[in-house]
Scaffold this active site. Structure first.
Site, PDB file in Angstrom:
ATOM      1  N   HIS A   1       0.821  -1.205   0.000  1.00 53.97           N
ATOM      2  CA  HIS A   1       0.000   0.000   0.000  1.00 53.97           C
ATOM      3  C   HIS A   1       0.857   1.259   0.000  1.00 53.97           C
ATOM      4  O   HIS A   1       1.977   1.246   0.510  1.00 53.97           O
ATOM      5  CB  HIS A   1      -0.894   0.053   1.243  1.00 53.97           C
ATOM      6  CG  HIS A   1      -1.707  -1.179   1.442  1.00 53.97           C
ATOM      7  ND1 HIS A   1      -1.520  -2.022   2.522  1.00 53.97           N
ATOM      8  CD2 HIS A   1      -2.701  -1.729   0.703  1.00 53.97           C
ATOM      9  CE1 HIS A   1      -2.371  -3.037   2.438  1.00 53.97           C
ATOM     10  NE2 HIS A   1      -3.090  -2.888   1.336  1.00 53.97           N
TER      11      HIS A   1
ATOM     12  N   HIS B   1       1.119   4.786   1.776  1.00 56.19           N
ATOM     13  CA  HIS B   1       0.671   5.402   3.020  1.00 56.19           C
ATOM     14  C   HIS B   1       0.861   6.918   2.948  1.00 56.19           C
ATOM     15  O   HIS B   1       1.625   7.427   2.133  1.00 56.19           O
ATOM     16  CB  HIS B   1       1.407   4.796   4.211  1.00 56.19           C
ATOM     17  CG  HIS B   1       0.899   3.431   4.560  1.00 56.19           C
ATOM     18  ND1 HIS B   1       0.236   3.153   5.732  1.00 56.19           N
ATOM     19  CD2 HIS B   1       0.937   2.260   3.866  1.00 56.19           C
ATOM     20  CE1 HIS B   1      -0.110   1.880   5.758  1.00 56.19           C
ATOM     21  NE2 HIS B   1       0.312   1.308   4.643  1.00 56.19           N
TER      22      HIS B   1
ATOM     23  N   HIS C   1      -3.391   4.577   5.248  1.00 55.65           N
ATOM     24  CA  HIS C   1      -3.350   4.452   3.785  1.00 55.65           C
ATOM     25  C   HIS C   1      -3.598   5.804   3.127  1.00 55.65           C
ATOM     26  O   HIS C   1      -4.362   6.620   3.641  1.00 55.65           O
ATOM     27  CB  HIS C   1      -4.421   3.482   3.287  1.00 55.65           C
ATOM     28  CG  HIS C   1      -4.085   2.056   3.524  1.00 55.65           C
ATOM     29  ND1 HIS C   1      -4.782   1.037   2.964  1.00 55.65           N
ATOM     30  CD2 HIS C   1      -3.111   1.475   4.256  1.00 55.65           C
ATOM     31  CE1 HIS C   1      -4.263  -0.118   3.332  1.00 55.65           C
ATOM     32  NE2 HIS C   1      -3.251   0.129   4.128  1.00 55.65           N
TER      33      HIS C   1
ATOM     34  N   HIS D   1     -11.502   0.682   2.112  1.00 58.81           N
ATOM     35  CA  HIS D   1     -10.383  -0.092   1.599  1.00 58.81           C
ATOM     36  C   HIS D   1     -10.840  -1.255   0.713  1.00 58.81           C
ATOM     37  O   HIS D   1     -11.867  -1.869   0.958  1.00 58.81           O
ATOM     38  CB  HIS D   1      -9.571  -0.674   2.763  1.00 58.81           C
ATOM     39  CG  HIS D   1      -8.519  -1.636   2.312  1.00 58.81           C
ATOM     40  ND1 HIS D   1      -7.344  -1.217   1.749  1.00 58.81           N
ATOM     41  CD2 HIS D   1      -8.495  -2.984   2.288  1.00 58.81           C
ATOM     42  CE1 HIS D   1      -6.634  -2.282   1.421  1.00 58.81           C
ATOM     43  NE2 HIS D   1      -7.306  -3.373   1.736  1.00 58.81           N
TER      44      HIS D   1
ATOM     45  N   HIS E   1      -9.176   2.781  -1.722  1.00 63.45           N
ATOM     46  CA  HIS E   1      -8.229   3.862  -1.482  1.00 63.45           C
ATOM     47  C   HIS E   1      -7.358   4.073  -2.715  1.00 63.45           C
ATOM     48  O   HIS E   1      -7.046   3.121  -3.434  1.00 63.45           O
ATOM     49  CB  HIS E   1      -7.275   3.504  -0.335  1.00 63.45           C
ATOM     50  CG  HIS E   1      -7.934   3.245   0.977  1.00 63.45           C
ATOM     51  ND1 HIS E   1      -7.324   2.511   1.958  1.00 63.45           N
ATOM     52  CD2 HIS E   1      -9.128   3.637   1.490  1.00 63.45           C
ATOM     53  CE1 HIS E   1      -8.101   2.456   3.028  1.00 63.45           C
ATOM     54  NE2 HIS E   1      -9.208   3.122   2.763  1.00 63.45           N
TER      55      HIS E   1
ATOM     56  N   ASP F   1      -4.365   1.757  -2.471  1.00 58.07           N
ATOM     57  CA  ASP F   1      -4.504   0.298  -2.531  1.00 58.07           C
ATOM     58  C   ASP F   1      -3.812  -0.225  -3.787  1.00 58.07           C
ATOM     59  O   ASP F   1      -4.003   0.317  -4.875  1.00 58.07           O
ATOM     60  CB  ASP F   1      -5.980  -0.107  -2.574  1.00 58.07           C
ATOM     61  CG  ASP F   1      -6.691   0.093  -1.247  1.00 58.07           C
ATOM     62  OD1 ASP F   1      -6.010   0.301  -0.231  1.00 58.07           O
ATOM     63  OD2 ASP F   1      -7.925   0.049  -1.247  1.00 58.07           O
TER      64      ASP F   1
ATOM     65  N   HIS G   1       3.308  -5.407   3.817  1.00 57.98           N
ATOM     66  CA  HIS G   1       2.749  -6.005   5.031  1.00 57.98           C
ATOM     67  C   HIS G   1       3.124  -7.477   5.132  1.00 57.98           C
ATOM     68  O   HIS G   1       3.498  -8.114   4.148  1.00 57.98           O
ATOM     69  CB  HIS G   1       1.220  -5.871   5.028  1.00 57.98           C
ATOM     70  CG  HIS G   1       0.754  -4.454   5.216  1.00 57.98           C
ATOM     71  ND1 HIS G   1       0.407  -3.943   6.440  1.00 57.98           N
ATOM     72  CD2 HIS G   1       0.571  -3.454   4.323  1.00 57.98           C
ATOM     73  CE1 HIS G   1       0.030  -2.683   6.307  1.00 57.98           C
ATOM     74  NE2 HIS G   1       0.117  -2.360   5.023  1.00 57.98           N
TER      75      HIS G   1
ATOM     76  N   ARG H   1       3.372  -4.156   9.482  1.00 53.12           N
ATOM     77  CA  ARG H   1       4.194  -3.530   8.440  1.00 53.12           C
ATOM     78  C   ARG H   1       5.622  -4.074   8.575  1.00 53.12           C
ATOM     79  O   ARG H   1       6.239  -3.912   9.624  1.00 53.12           O
ATOM     80  CB  ARG H   1       4.162  -2.017   8.610  1.00 53.12           C
ATOM     81  CG  ARG H   1       2.756  -1.460   8.583  1.00 53.12           C
ATOM     82  CD  ARG H   1       2.696  -0.006   9.010  1.00 53.12           C
ATOM     83  NE  ARG H   1       1.303   0.441   9.079  1.00 53.12           N
ATOM     84  CZ  ARG H   1       0.937   1.720   9.127  1.00 53.12           C
ATOM     85  NH1 ARG H   1       1.843   2.681   9.135  1.00 53.12           N
ATOM     86  NH2 ARG H   1      -0.338   2.030   9.182  1.00 53.12           N
TER      87      ARG H   1
END
Length: 192
Positions: free
Chosen positions: A84, A86, A102, A110, A119, A122, A163, A180
């Site tokens: 993702h 951020h 995000h 999401h 998002h 994403d 992740h 993360r």
């Protein structure tokens, strides 16, 4: 006779001015994306939870749509991992919470499979090989380098987070993708 000479001269001046090339437009933030595919990519390092460099991410405007991200990393657990963008360009190990939530400038939910989502940050899961390495290009169609609400580069910068688990493409706020485990930050100072 004088009247027709003046008429001819006016017509000649009009034709000459009509045939000249239009003036060049100043490049604005909105027009930046048109020229961006020819510019050098922005590159930053991925670090792991121990703060060690494990790879890199190269960001460039896609010649087709949005951005192309070239992700190269090693030392990751094999299998699928959520990936993702951020909201903040800060990567402080070990948990990378400094990267914020995000990137979601349009305030959606999401996940690609979410009927209300997704998002801007994403992205598809990354598939890490059995050797713990990845080398892949990911396209992010709804994000720009500069200009518009979905711009990657602003005063906060952005972070790219890998992740521990796969993103389920549905659950809020991050698809049940776990902690993360790697982070790479882009800041406005990196863009010249």
């Amino acid at each position: 006779m004088k009247k027709s000479v003046w008429t001819i001269m006016i017509c000649v001046v009009f034709l000459i001015s009509a045939c000249q090339a239009p003036p060049k437009k100043e490049m604005t933030e909105e027009s930046h994306e048109v020229a961006a595919p020819n510019r050098a990519p922005i590159t930053t390092s991925f670090i792991n939870e121990s703060g060690q460099k494990i790879g890199s991410i190269e960001v460039r405007a896609s010649p087709v749509n949005g951005l192309d991200l070239h992700v190269k990393a090693k030392g990751l657990p094999p299998g699928p991992h959520g990936f993702h963008i951020h909201e903040t360009g800060v990567c402080e190990a070990p948990d990378f919470e400094t990267a914020g939530a995000h990137f979601n400038p349009t305030y959606r939910e999401h996940g690609f499979d979410n009927p209300k989502g997704h998002h801007a940050g994403d992205m598809p899961n990354l598939e890490v090989g059995a050797d713990g390495q990845i080398d892949v290009v990911v396209n992010v169609p709804n994000v720009t380098l500069k200009g518009g609400p979905n711009q990657l580069i602003d005063q906060n910068g952005r972070s790219f987070i890998i992740h521990a688990e796969a993103d389920d493409y549905l659950s809020n706020p991050s698809g049940n993708s776990g902690k993360r485990i790697a982070c790479g930050a882009i800041t406005k100072e990196m863009v010249k």
